[in-house]
Design a protein around this motif. Structure first.
Motif, PDB file in Angstrom:
ATOM      1  N   TRP A   1      -7.035  -2.174 -10.513  1.00 26.67           N
ATOM      2  CA  TRP A   1      -6.526  -2.874 -11.942  1.00 26.67           C
ATOM      3  C   TRP A   1      -7.511  -4.201 -11.765  1.00 26.67           C
ATOM      4  CZ3 TRP A   1      -2.279  -2.560 -15.428  1.00 26.67           C
ATOM      5  CH2 TRP A   1      -1.841  -1.092 -15.726  1.00 26.67           C
TER       6      TRP A   1
ATOM      7  N   SER B   1       0.966  -1.271  -0.392  1.00 26.01           N
ATOM      8  CA  SER B   1       0.177   0.035   0.410  1.00 26.01           C
ATOM      9  C   SER B   1       0.413   0.805  -0.058  1.00 26.01           C
ATOM     10  CB  SER B   1      -1.031  -0.022   1.321  1.00 26.01           C
ATOM     11  OG  SER B   1      -0.544  -0.803   2.396  1.00 26.01           O
TER      12      SER B   1
ATOM     13  N   PRO C   1      -3.812   5.723 -10.905  1.00 29.47           N
ATOM     14  CA  PRO C   1      -3.721   4.690 -10.695  1.00 29.47           C
ATOM     15  C   PRO C   1      -3.523   4.018 -12.424  1.00 29.47           C
ATOM     16  CG  PRO C   1      -5.596   5.864 -11.718  1.00 29.47           C
ATOM     17  CD  PRO C   1      -5.048   6.833 -10.627  1.00 29.47           C
TER      18      PRO C   1
ATOM     19  N   GLN D   1      -3.840  -0.937  -7.243  1.00 25.68           N
ATOM     20  CA  GLN D   1      -4.628   0.536  -7.645  1.00 25.68           C
ATOM     21  C   GLN D   1      -6.124   0.377  -8.690  1.00 25.68           C
ATOM     22  OE1 GLN D   1      -0.056   1.980  -8.027  1.00 25.68           O
ATOM     23  NE2 GLN D   1      -1.364   2.036 -10.212  1.00 25.68           N
TER      24      GLN D   1
ATOM     25  N   VAL E   1       1.738   2.101  -3.140  1.00 25.29           N
ATOM     26  CA  VAL E   1       0.286   2.479  -4.542  1.00 25.29           C
ATOM     27  C   VAL E   1       0.571   4.776  -4.709  1.00 25.29           C
ATOM     28  CG1 VAL E   1      -2.169   2.791  -4.974  1.00 25.29           C
ATOM     29  CG2 VAL E   1      -1.331   1.218  -3.201  1.00 25.29           C
ATOM     30  N   SER E   2       0.448   4.426  -6.486  1.00 24.42           N
ATOM     31  CA  SER E   2       0.462   5.882  -6.988  1.00 24.42           C
ATOM     32  C   SER E   2      -0.855   6.298  -6.571  1.00 24.42           C
ATOM     33  CB  SER E   2       1.049   5.562  -8.362  1.00 24.42           C
ATOM     34  OG  SER E   2       0.939   7.070  -9.148  1.00 24.42           O
ATOM     35  N   LYS E   3      -1.193   8.005  -7.088  1.00 24.72           N
ATOM     36  CA  LYS E   3      -2.159   8.625  -6.353  1.00 24.72           C
ATOM     37  C   LYS E   3      -2.404   8.146  -8.343  1.00 24.72           C
ATOM     38  CE  LYS E   3      -0.552  12.017  -3.528  1.00 24.72           C
ATOM     39  NZ  LYS E   3      -0.222  13.345  -3.138  1.00 24.72           N
TER      40      LYS E   3
END
Length: 357
Positions: A174, A121, A128, A172, A124-126
């Motif tokens: 997906w 976590s 997506p 994210q 995780v990128s802002k």
């Protein structure tokens, strides 16, 4: 350049004195008026992690091409600046200068993940659509939709793809499916298939999903799936492609179905939000995707360990970059080239996969 980068640039330039240019690199010309020395410039990135040395091409390019000049220039960068190594060279567009691209190959940029204390976590990128692969490399899947990963057994490809990328994609938002011609934990974890017939059927199924998505995009009067917020990214992993190809050789009709499906997915899947991660042990015609699909998966490539040191395999998957120096990469190390991840990554650069401890 920042002040720190300018200072480093000036110090690196001082290493290339008259002795180094003439006696070591032999890039000077003797004329009736004396010795002609080439002009030399050094550019360093603001973070001081990479840059290039530009040496004037005074009719000396043929020498550079013949004599392993990349290693010679790297040798001059030894001592205090041994963390830098020349990784590629080229001529400028007007043939005026020879560029030697160097980068920091000793500083670690790999992600070190402690599974007992750390979860994905934190990575995780802002955005997506952006998958963090190392501290200095991000795969922007909306711009480069498909990724190729080549690595031998025990070189780290399953850890990179299944243990890290597939799980991060799920976090994210997906949809993820992991198919492999060899049944393993990630096939089970991500609801994939391992039987060759079932893998082909899944590829055909995703072709139908692709068409449905494209129709939905057209009906909405849009061009890409990015314009429709309810169309999330889909990550499709196809592992052990060499084993799959070997199995399909026994059934020509099934092989044809596979080629048609995978060619369609790689050709137009990106516009519908379908992102293929093609994984194999070898980058060869027999062990990888058919030619059309391979071309569509060649803009984002990661090669680990022995595969990264194979000139023939780099030539097959990264045309124009076969002549890289021999590095003897270890497990989880290699080269990566993702053309939409910044100027640095438009050419193959040193890469280390996430490390789990």
């Amino acid at each position: 350049m920042s002040s720190k980068a300018e200072n480093l640039s000036r110090k690196i330039k001082q290493l290339f004195n008259d002795k180094q240019l003439d006696d070591v690199l032999c890039l000077c010309n003797s004329t009736r008026y004396g010795i002609e020395f080439p002009l030399l410039y050094v550019w360093v990135s603001d973070d001081c992690n990479y840059g290039y040395i530009a040496i004037e091409n005074i009719a000396t390019y043929d020498r550079m091409d013949q004599d392993k000049y990349e290693q010679k220039v790297s040798g001059i960068l030894g001592g205090k600046y041994k963390r830098f190594a020349v990784i590629s060279s080229e001529l400028t567009s007007n043939d005026s200068y020879m560029l030697f691209h160097f980068e920091d190959t000793l500083t670690y940029y790999k992600l070190i993940i402690n599974e007992k204390e750390d979860t994905l976590s934190g990575y995780v990128s802002k955005d997506p659509h952006a998958i963090l692969l190392s501290k200095d490399l991000v795969w922007h899947a909306e711009m480069t939709p498909h990724l190729s990963v080549i690595a031998r057994t025990r070189a780290g490809k399953s850890v990179l793809c299944g243990r890290y990328m597939a799980r991060l994609m799920q976090l994210q938002g997906w949809i993820v499916e992991y198919n492999s011609a060899k049944f393993d934990r990630y096939v089970k974890e991500f609801d994939g298939k391992s039987d060759p017939l079932e893998i082909v059927e899944r590829a055909e199924y995703w072709c139908e999903v692709m068409l449905e998505r494209l129709n939905k995009i057209n009906d909405a009067g849009q061009e890409k799936y990015l314009d429709l917020p309810d169309l999330v990214d889909i990550g499709l992993f196809f592992d052990e492609i060499g084993n799959l190809n070997a199995a399909l050789e026994l059934d020509k009709s099934l092989k044809k179905r596979w080629e048609v499906a995978i060619n369609r997915l790689t050709a137009t899947g990106g516009a519908a939000g379908l992102h293929l991660v093609a994984i194999s042990q070898f980058a060869t015609k027999e062990a990888f995707l058919p030619s059309l699909a391979r071309v569509n998966c060649s803009d984002a490539v990661i090669m680990l360990a022995g595969a990264a040191d194979s000139a023939d395999e780099r030539r097959f998957l990264m045309a124009g970059f076969a002549d890289l120096p021999q590095r003897n990469y270890k497990v989880g190390q290699g080269v990566a080239r993702i053309i939409t991840s910044g100027k640095k990554w438009e050419t193959p650069h040193f890469f280390e996969a996430p490390w789990f401890i």
